[in-house]
Design an enzyme around this catalytic site. Sequence first.
Site, PDB file in Angstrom:
ATOM      1  N   ASN A 110      -1.301 -10.064  11.145  1.00 38.55           N
ATOM      2  CA  ASN A 110      -0.287  -9.053  10.893  1.00 38.55           C
ATOM      3  C   ASN A 110      -0.760  -7.685  11.347  1.00 38.55           C
ATOM      4  O   ASN A 110      -1.944  -7.367  11.292  1.00 38.55           O
ATOM      5  CB  ASN A 110       0.113  -9.023   9.410  1.00 38.55           C
ATOM      6  CG  ASN A 110      -0.780  -8.108   8.588  1.00 38.55           C
ATOM      7  OD1 ASN A 110      -0.552  -6.896   8.541  1.00 38.55           O
ATOM      8  ND2 ASN A 110      -1.801  -8.682   7.974  1.00 38.55           N
TER       9      ASN A 110
ATOM     10  N   GLY B 151       0.820  -1.209   0.000  1.00 37.12           N
ATOM     11  CA  GLY B 151       0.000   0.000   0.000  1.00 37.12           C
ATOM     12  C   GLY B 151       0.856   1.262   0.000  1.00 37.12           C
ATOM     13  O   GLY B 151       1.801   1.368   0.776  1.00 37.12           O
TER      14      GLY B 151
ATOM     15  N   GLY C 184      -8.014 -14.720  -0.265  1.00 34.69           N
ATOM     16  CA  GLY C 184      -8.179 -15.088   1.126  1.00 34.69           C
ATOM     17  C   GLY C 184      -7.843 -16.554   1.272  1.00 34.69           C
ATOM     18  O   GLY C 184      -8.613 -17.422   0.852  1.00 34.69           O
ATOM     19  N   GLY C 185      -6.659 -16.833   1.790  1.00 34.63           N
ATOM     20  CA  GLY C 185      -6.302 -18.206   2.129  1.00 34.63           C
ATOM     21  C   GLY C 185      -5.958 -19.114   0.971  1.00 34.63           C
ATOM     22  O   GLY C 185      -5.961 -20.341   1.125  1.00 34.63           O
TER      23      GLY C 185
ATOM     24  N   ASN D  50      -7.305   0.630  -1.525  1.00 40.58           N
ATOM     25  CA  ASN D  50      -7.547  -0.094  -0.276  1.00 40.58           C
ATOM     26  C   ASN D  50      -8.424   0.764   0.619  1.00 40.58           C
ATOM     27  O   ASN D  50      -7.950   1.717   1.232  1.00 40.58           O
ATOM     28  CB  ASN D  50      -6.208  -0.402   0.419  1.00 40.58           C
ATOM     29  CG  ASN D  50      -6.405  -1.057   1.779  1.00 40.58           C
ATOM     30  OD1 ASN D  50      -7.509  -1.485   2.123  1.00 40.58           O
ATOM     31  ND2 ASN D  50      -5.335  -1.140   2.553  1.00 40.58           N
TER      32      ASN D  50
ATOM     33  N   GLY E  67       1.148  -1.972  10.036  1.00 37.91           N
ATOM     34  CA  GLY E  67       0.939  -0.533  10.193  1.00 37.91           C
ATOM     35  C   GLY E  67       1.189   0.239   8.911  1.00 37.91           C
ATOM     36  O   GLY E  67       1.577   1.401   8.925  1.00 37.91           O
ATOM     37  N   LEU E  68       0.985  -0.448   7.783  1.00 36.67           N
ATOM     38  CA  LEU E  68       1.053   0.204   6.471  1.00 36.67           C
ATOM     39  C   LEU E  68       2.398   0.851   6.165  1.00 36.67           C
ATOM     40  O   LEU E  68       2.474   1.870   5.485  1.00 36.67           O
ATOM     41  CB  LEU E  68      -0.090   1.225   6.344  1.00 36.67           C
ATOM     42  CG  LEU E  68      -1.475   0.575   6.378  1.00 36.67           C
ATOM     43  CD1 LEU E  68      -2.560   1.620   6.556  1.00 36.67           C
ATOM     44  CD2 LEU E  68      -1.743  -0.226   5.115  1.00 36.67           C
TER      45      LEU E  68
ATOM     46  N   CYS F 281      -8.264  -1.211   5.192  1.00 32.46           N
ATOM     47  CA  CYS F 281      -7.201  -1.628   6.107  1.00 32.46           C
ATOM     48  C   CYS F 281      -7.652  -1.572   7.556  1.00 32.46           C
ATOM     49  O   CYS F 281      -8.140  -0.548   8.019  1.00 32.46           O
ATOM     50  CB  CYS F 281      -5.972  -0.750   5.945  1.00 32.46           C
ATOM     51  SG  CYS F 281      -4.730  -1.270   7.113  1.00 32.46           S
TER      52      CYS F 281
HETATM   53  C1  LIG Z   1       1.790  -8.768   6.079  1.00 29.56           C
HETATM   54  C2  LIG Z   1       0.599  -8.312   5.298  1.00 29.56           C
HETATM   55  C3  LIG Z   1       0.557  -6.993   4.827  1.00 29.56           C
HETATM   56  C4  LIG Z   1      -0.560  -6.562   4.087  1.00 29.56           C
HETATM   57  N1  LIG Z   1      -0.574  -5.275   3.596  1.00 29.56           N
HETATM   58  C5  LIG Z   1      -1.621  -4.875   2.800  1.00 29.56           C
HETATM   59  C6  LIG Z   1      -1.630  -3.580   2.198  1.00 29.56           C
HETATM   60  O1  LIG Z   1      -0.689  -2.782   2.329  1.00 29.56           O
HETATM   61  N2  LIG Z   1      -2.711  -3.229   1.447  1.00 29.56           N
HETATM   62  C7  LIG Z   1      -3.770  -4.096   1.243  1.00 29.56           C
HETATM   63  O2  LIG Z   1      -4.726  -3.741   0.549  1.00 29.56           O
HETATM   64  N3  LIG Z   1      -3.766  -5.340   1.785  1.00 29.56           N
HETATM   65  C8  LIG Z   1      -2.741  -5.737   2.549  1.00 29.56           C
HETATM   66  N4  LIG Z   1      -2.730  -7.010   3.088  1.00 29.56           N
HETATM   67  C9  LIG Z   1      -3.865  -7.911   2.835  1.00 29.56           C
HETATM   68  C10 LIG Z   1      -3.577  -8.917   1.725  1.00 29.56           C
HETATM   69  O3  LIG Z   1      -3.332  -8.278   0.493  1.00 29.56           O
HETATM   70  C11 LIG Z   1      -4.766  -9.895   1.572  1.00 29.56           C
HETATM   71  O4  LIG Z   1      -5.933  -9.148   1.303  1.00 29.56           O
HETATM   72  C12 LIG Z   1      -5.011 -10.755   2.807  1.00 29.56           C
HETATM   73  O5  LIG Z   1      -3.795 -11.137   3.418  1.00 29.56           O
HETATM   74  C13 LIG Z   1      -5.845 -11.992   2.514  1.00 29.56           C
HETATM   75  O6  LIG Z   1      -5.218 -12.865   1.593  1.00 29.56           O
HETATM   76  P1  LIG Z   1      -4.328 -14.146   2.065  1.00 29.56           P
HETATM   77  O7  LIG Z   1      -5.176 -14.939   2.994  1.00 29.56           O
HETATM   78  O8  LIG Z   1      -3.969 -14.846   0.800  1.00 29.56           O
HETATM   79  O9  LIG Z   1      -3.131 -13.581   2.763  1.00 29.56           O
HETATM   80  C14 LIG Z   1      -1.635  -7.445   3.834  1.00 29.56           C
HETATM   81  C15 LIG Z   1      -1.571  -8.771   4.310  1.00 29.56           C
HETATM   82  C16 LIG Z   1      -0.474  -9.214   5.024  1.00 29.56           C
HETATM   83  C17 LIG Z   1      -0.438 -10.646   5.492  1.00 29.56           C
END
Ligand SMILES: Cc1cc2nc3c(=O)[nH]c(=O)nc-3n(C[C@H](O)[C@H](O)[C@H](O)COP(=O)(O)O)c2cc1C
Length: 321
Positions: free
Chosen positions: A83, A60, A258-259, A141, A86-87, A144
Site C-alpha cells: 500500500n 493516522g 503483521g500478517g 506512528n 500516503g497517510l 511510516c
Molecule cells: C492500507 C494500509 C494503511 C495503513 N495506514 C497506517 C497508518 O495510517 N498508520 C499506521 O501506523 N499504520 C498504518 N498501516 C500499517 C498497519 O497498521 C499494520 O502495521 C501493517 O499493515 C501490518 O499488519 P497486517 O499485516 O496485519 O496488515 C497501514 C496498513 C495498510 C495496509
Amino acid sequence: MTSSSAANPGRTPADVDLSVAIGALRFRNPIIAASGTFGYGLEFAQLVHLNRLGGFVTKGLSLQPIEGAPAPRLCETPSGMLNAVGLQNVGVRAFVEQKLPLLRKFEVPVFANIFGYCQQDYVEVIRILEDAEGLAGYELNISCPNVKKGGLQFGNDPSAAGEVVRLARKAAARRPLWVKLSPLVADIGLMAVTAEAEGADALTVANTYPAMAVDYRTRMSRLGNPTGGLSGPAIKPITLRLVWVASKAVKIPVVGLGGIETASDVLDYILMGASAVQVGTASFTDPQASEQLSASLREAVFDSNLFSINELRGKFLAENG
Ligand SMILES: Cc1cc2nc3c(=O)[nH]c(=O)nc-3n(C[C@H](O)[C@H](O)[C@H](O)COP(=O)(O)O)c2cc1C
C-alpha cells in the site's frame, strides 16, 4: 452442540477468559483492528459489532488534512499486499469534531494513531486530542514508510525516536501512549528500550516493510507511488521474530501485528510475548475478520486446554527454536 473439554469435563469455550490487560487498560479480548485498515471505525459499524472487538486504532491523524498518494494505492503481492495511501486523513480537528462524537456510543477502546512531519506536529496533534473525550489512548506512528519525512527519520534513528517519544509523553498527560515501531531497523531491541525509557506505556510491533512491485512491460510501479509498505501473511515470520526480540528487551507490554489471519497466528504472537495483537490486511479480505477472530480464538484457546489466553504469553521455549 456445545463442545466440552476432555481434560475438564463440563467446561465449554464460553468459560475461556480472553481478556487482557495493557497497563491500566483492560480489553475484552486481545484483537485490535489496526491503523489504516479500519478507517475511523465508523465505516465498519454496519458490518462489524464494534463492541465485540478488543479495540481499534484509527487511521493516522495529522495536524492538517492530507489528500494522500495518487492511485493505485493498493496492489496484491504473493501472500501479501502493498500500500501507498500516503497517510490520507481528515486531520485531527475534523476527527475530533466529526468522528469522535459518533464513536462515543460504542463501548470499545479507541486509539488515535498519530503522525507528524516534525516533532512539534506530534505534540500539537496530541494537545488537540487531550481536550477531547472518548479515546482510550494514543498510538504514535514513528514508522511510516510512505511519505517523505513521514516519520521514517524518527523510526530509524534511536535518538530521534527517543526525542519524539519524550515530547509526546509530556503532551499525553491524560492517556496511555503506545509507540508503533518500524520493522526496518538495525536493532529492534534498542528501539524498544529507547521508547520504554522515554515513557512509552506499550509498544506496537510493527509497521509495514518498505517494498515495491513493478511491471516490466510498462516499466512502471504497480502503485501510484514508486514504493509502498508490504503487509499481510508474507511478513508474519519476520515480524514474529521482532516481537520476540522486543518483548525480551522491555518490561512494558508489546502489541504484535503483521500478517495475522487466523487464531493460530494470534496465539503465535502471544507465545512470543505479545499481550495483544492487531489485525490489518485481513480486514481487506474480510471486513469482519477481527470480529470473527475473537470467536475462533476462544475455540482455539479452549482446544489447547487453557483457561486464559494469558497462560500462553511469552511461553516460547527458546531451546527448541
Ligand atoms: C492500507 C494500509 C494503511 C495503513 N495506514 C497506517 C497508518 O495510517 N498508520 C499506521 O501506523 N499504520 C498504518 N498501516 C500499517 C498497519 O497498521 C499494520 O502495521 C501493517 O499493515 C501490518 O499488519 P497486517 O499485516 O496485519 O496488515 C497501514 C496498513 C495498510 C495496509
